[in-house]
Design an enzyme around this catalytic site. Structure first.
Site, mmCIF file in Angstrom:
data_model
loop_
_atom_site.group_PDB
_atom_site.id
_atom_site.type_symbol
_atom_site.label_atom_id
_atom_site.label_comp_id
_atom_site.label_asym_id
_atom_site.label_seq_id
_atom_site.Cartn_x
_atom_site.Cartn_y
_atom_site.Cartn_z
ATOM 1 N N TRP A 1 16.133 5.781 53.413
ATOM 2 C CA TRP A 1 14.740 5.417 53.460
ATOM 3 C C TRP A 1 13.989 5.163 52.020
ATOM 4 O O TRP A 1 14.272 6.173 51.209
ATOM 5 C CB TRP A 1 13.827 6.386 54.315
ATOM 6 C CG TRP A 1 12.348 5.952 54.446
ATOM 7 C CD1 TRP A 1 11.718 4.564 54.611
ATOM 8 C CD2 TRP A 1 11.379 7.000 54.177
ATOM 9 N NE1 TRP A 1 10.483 4.954 54.505
ATOM 10 C CE2 TRP A 1 10.162 6.243 54.169
ATOM 11 C CE3 TRP A 1 11.463 8.425 54.082
ATOM 12 C CZ2 TRP A 1 9.030 6.786 54.363
ATOM 13 C CZ3 TRP A 1 9.928 8.845 54.010
ATOM 14 C CH2 TRP A 1 8.908 8.141 54.034
ATOM 15 N N ASP B 1 15.641 15.448 57.452
ATOM 16 C CA ASP B 1 14.596 14.585 58.047
ATOM 17 C C ASP B 1 14.372 14.077 59.381
ATOM 18 O O ASP B 1 15.390 13.434 59.702
ATOM 19 C CB ASP B 1 14.371 13.301 57.078
ATOM 20 C CG ASP B 1 13.256 12.538 57.057
ATOM 21 O OD1 ASP B 1 12.387 12.778 57.995
ATOM 22 O OD2 ASP B 1 12.893 11.659 56.417
ATOM 23 N N LYS C 1 5.885 8.478 64.584
ATOM 24 C CA LYS C 1 6.373 7.372 65.696
ATOM 25 C C LYS C 1 6.095 8.078 67.041
ATOM 26 O O LYS C 1 6.013 7.461 67.934
ATOM 27 C CB LYS C 1 7.899 7.380 65.173
ATOM 28 C CG LYS C 1 8.145 7.167 63.851
ATOM 29 C CD LYS C 1 7.722 5.984 63.018
ATOM 30 C CE LYS C 1 7.709 6.613 61.352
ATOM 31 N NZ LYS C 1 7.685 5.473 60.629
HETATM 32 C C1 LMR Z 1 9.027 3.023 57.235
HETATM 33 O O1 LMR Z 1 10.284 3.435 57.071
HETATM 34 O O2 LMR Z 1 9.013 1.553 57.516
HETATM 35 C C2 LMR Z 1 8.204 3.940 57.899
HETATM 36 O O3 LMR Z 1 8.504 5.328 57.866
HETATM 37 C C3 LMR Z 1 6.807 3.629 57.168
HETATM 38 C C4 LMR Z 1 6.881 4.209 55.702
HETATM 39 O O4 LMR Z 1 6.054 4.939 55.355
HETATM 40 O O5 LMR Z 1 7.644 3.532 54.972
#
Ligand code: LMR
Length: 396
Positions: A130, A211, A246
């Protein structure tokens, strides 16, 4: 002071969100930021949340401070949801939970705790991961390294390479793992693979930082916590960052928690004292409203059952859109190149497109996704699936 300050580029994911909002095209498709959407493309307030909010409104009689640790009952309910009520680590009194401002807040608290305890360690992060993991952990001053996780061109995990990389880590290092619904790949570890990861963590004396941002979005509330529960059963120390953005749809309320597991009760208490001081020095106390709502729902058997049903509906919608997009692409292209979308889970998949192809989809077809070609499957609807498949096949 700020005369020479250079403006920074926008955040990758939030930048996609802003561009999408600015596009006036009526049939634009948002596969960018990770929020659940219903068939109408709307991100709803869950019914159980709406009810809990009304109850809160009529019963809450003060807005006085809570505490840096947040709501005690929320923290207890969170750790039971994540670990299960009868987990060995709870029985051994080795677990403490601190409410945090969203999953991001929990990740940052955990990173600051690692920095305070062992600033020299490396944190090994999956490649890909991420987009905000790197700033959240690196911003605390931690040294980051990557381990291979997913081959986007081939559409599958590179599990052997992952294990080999973890086997080369230094004792005491930290490994950031996604509990379920891996963001951005949608490719999760099987229970057998979790066992192998556990073995290497034990052998190399590595600490997991897990996470868990999508519990209930993958296979179900219990199955999605399998990895966390397994590691907490066997390892002396672990950090787990929780997000309720979420699964409760509480995104903007910033509801999260950091679960600490120490080798002994007094070690977890020491960890907690540091986390509380860190929280106090950054934001003092977490916001209360969303956590109060989640606690009301989790504590009430009937409301919890309603929540689980709403969560199941969200999960089923995403899975059905996975099947729809895979089938539409298979039927239109005559090959199974995108079949992996159907077998993955959670909100995201990586399409394996080049950044140029992503730009072409945006500029020619008004389809928005993250530059690494991560798509939010919840942005797909029966109405836009064929349009999306045609555009995708046109750019590749
Ligand atoms: C995402 O991965 O799009 C979400 O978790 C929102 C974010 O804060 O990036």
């Amino acid at each position: 002071m700020f005369d020479d300050l250079k403006a920074l580029p926008e955040d990758t994911i939030l930048g996609v969100m802003a561009r999408f909002r600015a596009d006036p095209f009526a049939d634009k498709v948002d596969l960018g930021v990770g929020v659940f959407r219903d068939e109408a493309g709307h991100t709803p307030v869950l019914d159980c949340v709406r009810d809990a909010e009304s109850r809160l409104l009529t019963t809450q009689d003060t807005k006085s401070y809570v505490a840096p640790v947040g709501r005690a009952e929320f923290n207890t309910l969170v750790q039971e949801l994540v670990l299960g009520k009868s987990h060995g680590a709870l029985a051994q009194n080795r677990v403490r939970t601190i409410q945090a401002p969203g999953g991001c807040g929990a990740l940052r608290l955990g990173a600051e705790l690692i920095k305070a305890a062992a600033s020299q360690v490396q944190v090994h992060v999956s490649d890909p991961t991420w987009g905000n993991h790197l700033p959240l952990l690196g911003g605390a001053g931690l040294k980051l390294a990557r381990y291979p996780y997913y081959d986007a061109a081939a559409g599958h995990l590179c599990f052997d390479a992952m294990l080999q990389a973890l086997d080369r880590c230094n004792a005491g290092d930290v490994v950031l793992l996604h509990a379920c619904c891996h963001n951005p790949s949608g490719a999760d570890l099987s229970p057998a693979q979790w066992n192998e990861v556990l073995a290497v963590l034990e052998r190399r004396r590595l600490m997991p930082f897990v996470d868990l941002a999508y519990q209930g979005f993958g296979t179900g509330l219990e199955a999605d916590a399998h990895g966390v529960r397994l590691l907490a059963e066997h390892l002396p120390e672990m950090l787990t960052a929780i997000s309720f953005s979420k699964n409760f749809g509480l995104y903007r309320e910033r509801v999260g928690a950091l679960i600490l597991l120490g080798a002994k009760p007094d070690r977890t208490d020491a960890m907690t004292s540091h986390v509380l001081q860190i929280a106090r020095s950054i934001y003092s106390m977490p916001p209360d409203h969303g956590a109060a709502v989640a606690a009301l729902i989790l504590a009430d058997a009937q409301q919890r059952q309603r929540w689980e049903q709403e969560l199941e509906r969200m999960r089923n919608r995403i899975q059905s859109m996975r099947r729809l997009l895979s089938a539409t692409l298979r039927q239109k292209s005559g090959d199974g190149r995108f079949d992996f979308i159907e077998s993955q889970c959670g909100m995201f998949s990586l399409l394996g497109l080049s950044p140029q192809q992503v730009v072409e989809l945006r500029d020619k077809h008004h389809i928005y996704m993250v530059p690494d070609s991560r798509v939010n499957i919840a942005g797909i609807t029966p109405r836009n699936a064929a349009y999306l498949a045609d555009a995708l096949l046109a750019v590749i």
